[in-house]
Write a protein that holds these residues in place. Structure first.
Motif, mmCIF file in Angstrom:
data_model
loop_
_atom_site.group_PDB
_atom_site.id
_atom_site.type_symbol
_atom_site.label_atom_id
_atom_site.label_comp_id
_atom_site.label_asym_id
_atom_site.label_seq_id
_atom_site.Cartn_x
_atom_site.Cartn_y
_atom_site.Cartn_z
ATOM 1 N N ASN A 251 0.775 -1.240 0.000
ATOM 2 C CA ASN A 251 0.000 0.000 0.000
ATOM 3 C C ASN A 251 0.811 1.298 0.000
ATOM 4 O OD1 ASN A 251 -2.896 -1.153 0.594
ATOM 5 N ND2 ASN A 251 -1.551 -2.160 2.067
ATOM 6 N N CYS A 252 2.039 1.258 0.516
ATOM 7 C CA CYS A 252 2.784 2.489 0.746
ATOM 8 C C CYS A 252 4.030 2.643 -0.116
ATOM 9 C CB CYS A 252 3.203 2.586 2.215
ATOM 10 S SG CYS A 252 1.882 2.185 3.389
ATOM 11 N N ALA A 253 4.592 1.496 -0.558
ATOM 12 C CA ALA A 253 5.881 1.526 -1.247
ATOM 13 C C ALA A 253 5.824 2.281 -2.574
ATOM 14 C CB ALA A 253 6.377 0.101 -1.484
ATOM 15 N N THR A 254 4.667 2.349 -3.198
ATOM 16 C CA THR A 254 4.545 3.053 -4.483
ATOM 17 C C THR A 254 4.996 4.503 -4.352
ATOM 18 O OG1 THR A 254 2.689 1.644 -5.115
ATOM 19 C CG2 THR A 254 2.977 3.689 -6.338
ATOM 20 N N CYS A 255 4.659 5.148 -3.248
ATOM 21 C CA CYS A 255 5.041 6.551 -3.043
ATOM 22 C C CYS A 255 6.311 6.692 -2.208
ATOM 23 C CB CYS A 255 3.900 7.310 -2.367
ATOM 24 S SG CYS A 255 2.409 7.479 -3.380
ATOM 25 N N HIS A 256 6.402 5.912 -1.134
ATOM 26 C CA HIS A 256 7.509 6.083 -0.193
ATOM 27 C C HIS A 256 8.718 5.204 -0.506
ATOM 28 C CE1 HIS A 256 5.275 8.677 2.569
ATOM 29 N NE2 HIS A 256 4.241 7.882 2.417
ATOM 30 N N GLY A 257 8.604 4.324 -1.510
ATOM 31 C CA GLY A 257 9.707 3.421 -1.825
ATOM 32 C C GLY A 257 9.661 2.181 -0.956
ATOM 33 N N THR A 258 10.232 1.079 -1.443
ATOM 34 C CA THR A 258 10.170 -0.182 -0.699
ATOM 35 C C THR A 258 10.868 -0.096 0.647
ATOM 36 O OG1 THR A 258 12.123 -0.956 -1.902
ATOM 37 C CG2 THR A 258 9.981 -1.608 -2.776
ATOM 38 N N GLY A 259 11.878 0.755 0.752
ATOM 39 C CA GLY A 259 12.577 0.909 2.020
ATOM 40 C C GLY A 259 12.151 2.123 2.806
ATOM 41 N N GLY A 260 11.151 2.854 2.317
ATOM 42 C CA GLY A 260 10.647 4.032 3.016
ATOM 43 C C GLY A 260 11.482 5.283 2.822
ATOM 44 N N ALA A 261 12.395 5.268 1.825
ATOM 45 C CA ALA A 261 13.283 6.419 1.634
ATOM 46 C C ALA A 261 12.612 7.585 0.935
ATOM 47 C CB ALA A 261 14.526 6.006 0.849
ATOM 48 N N GLY A 262 11.437 7.380 0.338
ATOM 49 C CA GLY A 262 10.706 8.446 -0.311
ATOM 50 C C GLY A 262 11.416 8.996 -1.543
ATOM 51 N N SER A 263 10.951 10.144 -2.009
ATOM 52 C CA SER A 263 11.545 10.844 -3.149
ATOM 53 C C SER A 263 11.017 12.267 -3.124
ATOM 54 C CB SER A 263 11.190 10.151 -4.471
ATOM 55 O OG SER A 263 9.784 10.118 -4.665
ATOM 56 N N ALA A 264 11.333 13.063 -4.136
ATOM 57 C CA ALA A 264 10.878 14.449 -4.150
ATOM 58 C C ALA A 264 9.350 14.522 -4.044
ATOM 59 C CB ALA A 264 11.347 15.145 -5.419
ATOM 60 N N GLY A 265 8.848 15.170 -3.018
ATOM 61 C CA GLY A 265 7.410 15.286 -2.817
ATOM 62 C C GLY A 265 6.806 14.157 -2.010
ATOM 63 N N TYR A 266 7.610 13.125 -1.686
ATOM 64 C CA TYR A 266 7.133 11.988 -0.896
ATOM 65 C C TYR A 266 8.072 11.819 0.299
ATOM 66 C CZ TYR A 266 4.513 11.012 -5.140
ATOM 67 O OH TYR A 266 3.685 11.114 -6.234
ATOM 68 N N PRO A 267 7.560 11.927 1.514
ATOM 69 C CA PRO A 267 8.429 11.956 2.702
ATOM 70 C C PRO A 267 9.317 10.723 2.851
ATOM 71 C CG PRO A 267 6.191 12.614 3.257
ATOM 72 C CD PRO A 267 6.144 12.103 1.855
ATOM 73 N N ASN A 268 10.526 10.971 3.341
ATOM 74 C CA ASN A 268 11.446 9.908 3.741
ATOM 75 C C ASN A 268 11.053 9.467 5.142
ATOM 76 O OD1 ASN A 268 13.576 8.287 4.497
ATOM 77 N ND2 ASN A 268 15.174 9.743 3.951
ATOM 78 N N LEU A 269 10.736 8.198 5.310
ATOM 79 C CA LEU A 269 10.286 7.694 6.605
ATOM 80 C C LEU A 269 11.427 7.123 7.435
ATOM 81 C CD1 LEU A 269 7.056 5.880 5.341
ATOM 82 C CD2 LEU A 269 7.315 8.246 6.090
ATOM 83 N N ASN A 270 12.656 7.222 6.929
ATOM 84 C CA ASN A 270 13.812 6.689 7.646
ATOM 85 C C ASN A 270 14.549 7.739 8.468
ATOM 86 O OD1 ASN A 270 13.905 3.890 6.621
ATOM 87 N ND2 ASN A 270 14.181 4.884 4.650
ATOM 88 N N ASP A 271 14.288 9.012 8.202
ATOM 89 C CA ASP A 271 14.990 10.047 8.946
ATOM 90 C C ASP A 271 14.160 10.463 10.165
ATOM 91 O OD1 ASP A 271 12.950 11.687 8.016
ATOM 92 O OD2 ASP A 271 14.132 12.470 6.353
ATOM 93 N N ASP A 272 14.623 11.477 10.861
ATOM 94 C CA ASP A 272 13.918 11.914 12.074
ATOM 95 C C ASP A 272 13.203 13.244 11.864
ATOM 96 O OD1 ASP A 272 16.100 13.505 11.847
ATOM 97 O OD2 ASP A 272 16.867 13.192 13.877
ATOM 98 N N ASP A 273 12.816 13.506 10.623
ATOM 99 C CA ASP A 273 12.118 14.746 10.298
ATOM 100 C C ASP A 273 10.654 14.420 10.004
ATOM 101 O OD1 ASP A 273 12.649 17.654 9.794
ATOM 102 O OD2 ASP A 273 11.685 17.162 7.901
ATOM 103 N N TRP A 274 9.747 14.902 10.833
ATOM 104 C CA TRP A 274 8.330 14.544 10.706
ATOM 105 C C TRP A 274 7.464 15.794 10.666
ATOM 106 C CZ3 TRP A 274 7.394 9.529 9.826
ATOM 107 C CH2 TRP A 274 8.399 8.618 10.184
#
Length: 290
Positions: free
Chosen positions: A126-149
């Motif tokens: 459900n989420c990897a399409t936007c956030h990437g399989t590892g949650g790293a995100g991309s431009a316009g899609y948040p990186n879920l691996n860092d500590d910035d929320w």
């Protein structure tokens, strides 16, 4: 009158009579080991046809219109048994999972492993399409691996963001909107504000105009020091993490006419347990807050 056999003068073996560019084919018998393997394969195949379902067109009484086989085994029955076993194991954990708080789950190794495994599977679907399989995100899609929320990185905040979405159709969705300052500020003010924002993280030299424009229009949400406000979903401008680009042109573009992403509310698609598992999994990626 029969034709005299052609005997190879080097080996003394009769040839088949075939010849290619002066090369003759010897009429050697097949190796005995090969014949044994071949006959064993034939016997094995006949036995397999009898024991297992193998002929889908000869009978309409078997599994999906084929022969049943003397053992009555099918891959569909085996799959059902495996799925039933998985469902039973999952149900045993779910009962405990539903009754446990997030803190209790984190302190229980078995429940925590169960939650992370379930969350990882749901994330990929459900989420990897936007956030990437590892949650790293991309431009316009948040990186879920860092500590910035934007809306907080503790499990409860993550749970609410996943459940209600961001600018979604849910009544309790997370919602923030940055005004289009291109309609309010002049180009010189926009340029000066971009330079002031860059001064938080680079050696850009701010001007009095940039500082004043920022304080008058941006500080209410992003704070005077640019650290943002998670209660409003206002990004931190004082770190090195940027959502829509970190060069001067990107920042000016966002000031003029800001982009606003949308995250669906997963409550409309996923059950409560899956959403909780997703929150725990995202928190486990490494950037979660306490």
């Amino acid at each position: 009158m029969s034709k005299k056999p052609d005997i190879d003068k080097f080996t003394g073996i009769e040839t088949t009579g075939h010849e290619w560019d002066g090369i003759k084919e010897l009429n050697n018998p097949s190796p005995r080991w090969w014949l044994i393997v071949f006959l064993a394969s034939v016997i094995w195949a006949v036995g397999y046809w009898v024991v297992y379902p193998a002929w889908p067109t000869l009978s309409g009484n078997g599994e999906r219109g084929g022969t049943k086989g003397s053992m009555g085994w099918t891959q569909y029955d085996e799959l059902k048994e495996q799925q039933a076993e998985i469902t039973a194991r999952k149900a045993a954990y779910l009962t405990r999972f539903e009754d446990a708080s997030f803190s209790e789950i984190q302190q229980n190794p078995e429940l925590y492993a169960f939650a992370v495994a379930g969350g990882a599977a749901a994330f990929k679907d459900n989420c990897a399409t936007c956030h990437g399989t590892g949650g790293a995100g991309s431009a316009g899609y948040p990186n879920l691996n860092d500590d910035d929320w934007l809306w907080g990185g503790d499990i409860n905040s993550l749970h609410d963001t996943i459940r209600f979405g961001v600018r979604s159709s849910h009544d309790e969705t997370r919602f923030s909107e940055m005004p289009a300052f291109g309609d309010m500020l002049g180009e010189a003010e926009i340029e000066a504000t971009a330079d002031y924002v860059l001064s938080f993280t680079t050696d850009a030299v701010p001007t009095d105009m940039g500082r004043q424009t920022y304080e008058d229009n941006c500080a209410a949400c992003h704070a005077e020091d640019g650290t943002g406000d998670k209660s409003l979903g206002a990004p931190n401008l004082a770190d090195a993490i940027w959502f829509y680009g970190n060069d001067r042109a990107d920042i000016m573009s966002q000031i003029r006419k800001p982009k606003h992403g949308v995250m669906p509310n997963w409550e409309a698609r996923l059950d409560a347990n899956t959403i909780r598992q997703l929150a725990i999994y995202v928190h486990s990626l490494g950037g979660g807050e306490e």
